[in-house]
Scaffold this motif. Structure first.
Motif, PDB file in Angstrom:
ATOM      1  N   UNK A   1       0.846  -1.199   0.000  1.00 38.62           N
ATOM      2  CA  UNK A   1       0.000   0.000   0.000  1.00 38.62           C
ATOM      3  C   UNK A   1       0.884   1.252   0.000  1.00 38.62           C
ATOM      4  N   UNK A   2       0.652   2.178  -0.931  1.00 41.26           N
ATOM      5  CA  UNK A   2       1.422   3.424  -0.904  1.00 41.26           C
ATOM      6  C   UNK A   2       1.056   4.259   0.311  1.00 41.26           C
ATOM      7  N   UNK A   3       2.031   5.049   0.765  1.00 42.67           N
ATOM      8  CA  UNK A   3       1.785   5.960   1.880  1.00 42.67           C
ATOM      9  C   UNK A   3       0.773   7.028   1.461  1.00 42.67           C
ATOM     10  N   UNK A   4      -0.164   7.390   2.352  1.00 45.61           N
ATOM     11  CA  UNK A   4      -1.106   8.461   2.008  1.00 45.61           C
ATOM     12  C   UNK A   4      -0.372   9.793   1.848  1.00 45.61           C
ATOM     13  N   UNK A   5      -0.929  10.643   1.014  1.00 49.10           N
ATOM     14  CA  UNK A   5      -0.329  11.962   0.834  1.00 49.10           C
ATOM     15  C   UNK A   5      -0.368  12.731   2.152  1.00 49.10           C
ATOM     16  N   UNK A   6       0.700  13.479   2.470  1.00 44.25           N
ATOM     17  CA  UNK A   6       0.671  14.277   3.696  1.00 44.25           C
ATOM     18  C   UNK A   6      -0.328  15.420   3.584  1.00 44.25           C
ATOM     19  N   UNK A   7      -0.771  15.915   4.729  1.00 42.14           N
ATOM     20  CA  UNK A   7      -1.620  17.104   4.742  1.00 42.14           C
ATOM     21  C   UNK A   7      -0.832  18.261   4.133  1.00 42.14           C
ATOM     22  N   UNK A   8      -1.382  18.983   3.159  1.00 45.16           N
ATOM     23  CA  UNK A   8      -0.658  20.139   2.612  1.00 45.16           C
ATOM     24  C   UNK A   8      -0.393  21.181   3.703  1.00 45.16           C
ATOM     25  N   UNK A   9       0.712  21.885   3.558  1.00 44.45           N
ATOM     26  CA  UNK A   9       1.082  22.947   4.488  1.00 44.45           C
ATOM     27  C   UNK A   9       1.344  24.225   3.701  1.00 44.45           C
ATOM     28  N   UNK A  10       0.710  25.311   4.121  1.00 44.10           N
ATOM     29  CA  UNK A  10       1.089  26.656   3.683  1.00 44.10           C
ATOM     30  C   UNK A  10       1.789  27.297   4.877  1.00 44.10           C
ATOM     31  N   UNK A  11       3.047  27.636   4.697  1.00 42.05           N
ATOM     32  CA  UNK A  11       3.921  28.039   5.796  1.00 42.05           C
ATOM     33  C   UNK A  11       4.051  29.561   5.843  1.00 42.05           C
ATOM     34  N   UNK A  12       3.827  30.142   7.015  1.00 42.99           N
ATOM     35  CA  UNK A  12       3.839  31.592   7.136  1.00 42.99           C
ATOM     36  C   UNK A  12       5.189  32.263   7.129  1.00 42.99           C
ATOM     37  N   UNK A  13       6.282  31.477   7.219  1.00 43.83           N
ATOM     38  CA  UNK A  13       7.590  32.144   7.217  1.00 43.83           C
ATOM     39  C   UNK A  13       8.707  31.144   6.987  1.00 43.83           C
ATOM     40  N   UNK A  14       9.574  31.439   6.022  1.00 42.52           N
ATOM     41  CA  UNK A  14      10.859  30.738   5.905  1.00 42.52           C
ATOM     42  C   UNK A  14      11.914  31.701   5.391  1.00 42.52           C
ATOM     43  N   UNK A  15      13.172  31.337   5.614  1.00 41.97           N
ATOM     44  CA  UNK A  15      14.316  32.165   5.216  1.00 41.97           C
ATOM     45  C   UNK A  15      15.170  31.481   4.163  1.00 41.97           C
TER      46      UNK A  15
END
Length: 353
Positions: A1-15
């Motif tokens: 069985x393939x791994x389920x897709x992860x929950x999408x993330x919209x990230x508020x900050x990265x550098x």
């Protein structure tokens, strides 16, 4: 069985842009697209972790190198604020990082999209393209007459942190101090107040992270938009100057705003120490407190990837499912999705359009 897709993330900050700017090579930009062991984010790790988009920060770095992680590993600290950065070097570095983002979009063959509104974010996410919103952390690149603001807006700027943790022409950031209060000095200058009004007019999100208490009060009194702290945590749990007090959280809630959970260990841990052996439990404690203070629509994620030491249990962008799955186990799938991405997109629809 393939791994389920992860929950999408919209990230508020990265550098990530700062990391590539410091690397100073076209090869580093290509390694971001193809995969690299450096830093926290590249395209392959973003895909594995479900990182679907976020605010990509251009941070004009201090002219002298800082070692915040070492200073913040102590039980108590009060680190000197870096000096004010002059306009010319701030503009040079900020424009260079904006250029990196635009070059990545061109070179990615559709794998990364610079987005200027929420319709573009949704379209990019639907196509599996990393949805990047151009953000600036610290407004030193903007002249007090605000002429550069129009240029940056035309280049895609849709989110602006007025200050980093140093003073500038617009206001005062909090120092790196633990324990400490964000009540550390005067508020916005007249130029800062004009900048807030201009951001409202142009529909640029005003980010309150790093801003001191009086500056926060000034923005709350002036701004017509929801109040947002893209990467900040709960002062009652971790009494760092960088974290939000009860009244600040209340002001954000009353405005219909949002707080993005900062993954930086020193702003999570009750002891304030920047140590990688920080567990998911304390991240969830902050999530619980933010939900109580802000409600289900007011909580997001703001990782500070590539800008801070994050818990080893997360590690990098590929480790995001460890957090989102823990949130889902605690609060259910629907609320986990709101925290991971839906709340950010709703907030951005109310700000940038």
């Amino acid at each position: 069985m393939p791994e389920p897709d992860p929950i999408p993330v919209f990230d508020g900050h990265n550098d990530m842009l700062l990391r590539l700017y410091k690397a100073g090579s076209a090869e580093a930009e290509m390694r971001f697209l193809d995969g690299t062991p450096d830093g926290h984010i590249d395209l392959p790790r973003a895909r594995r972790g479900g990182l679907a988009g976020g605010l990509f920060a251009a941070f004009p770095p201090p002219l002298a190198a800082l070692d915040l992680d070492t200073g913040m590993a102590r039980a108590r600290y009060d680190l000197p604020s870096p000096p004010t950065l002059d306009l010319a070097p701030a503009q040079a570095s900020t424009l260079a990082m904006a250029s990196i983002l635009l070059r990545l979009e061109r070179a990615s063959a559709g794998a990364l999209t610079v987005c200027r509104d929420v319709a573009a974010i949704r379209a990019a996410m639907a196509q599996g393209s990393l949805a990047a919103v151009f953000h600036i952390e610290g407004a030193e690149a903007i002249d007090p007459d605000l002429a550069m603001l129009d240029v940056l807006h035309a280049a895609g700027l849709r989110s602006l942190g007025l200050v980093w943790s140093r003073p500038n022409a617009f206001g005062h950031g909090v120092p790196f101090r633990f324990p400490g209060s964000p009540d550390t000095g005067p508020g916005l200058t007249e130029a800062g107040k004009a900048l807030v009004k201009a951001c409202n007019r142009l529909r640029i999100l005003v980010d309150l992270s790093h801003l001191n208490e009086q500056g926060f009060r000034d923005v709350a009194a002036l701004s017509e938009a929801p109040l947002v702290a893209t990467h900040s945590n709960v002062h009652a749990i971790c009494p760092s100057t960088r974290n939000l007090t009860d009244w600040q959280l209340g002001a954000i809630r009353d405005s219909g705003g949002l707080v993005g959970l900062n993954f930086a260990a020193g702003f999570l841990r009750p002891d304030g120490r920047m140590k990688a052996d920080t567990g998911l439990d304390v991240m969830l404690q902050h999530i619980d407190a933010l939900l109580e203070a802000l409600g289900e629509d007011g909580v997001g994620l703001g990782s500070d990837f590539d800008g801070a030491l994050v818990p080893a249990v997360i590690g990098d962008a590929a480790g995001l499912p460890r957090l989102t799955e823990a949130i889902a186990a605690r609060h259910g799938q629907a609320l986990a999705e709101k925290i991971a991405w839906r709340n950010w997109l709703g907030l951005l629809e109310r700000t940038i359009g």
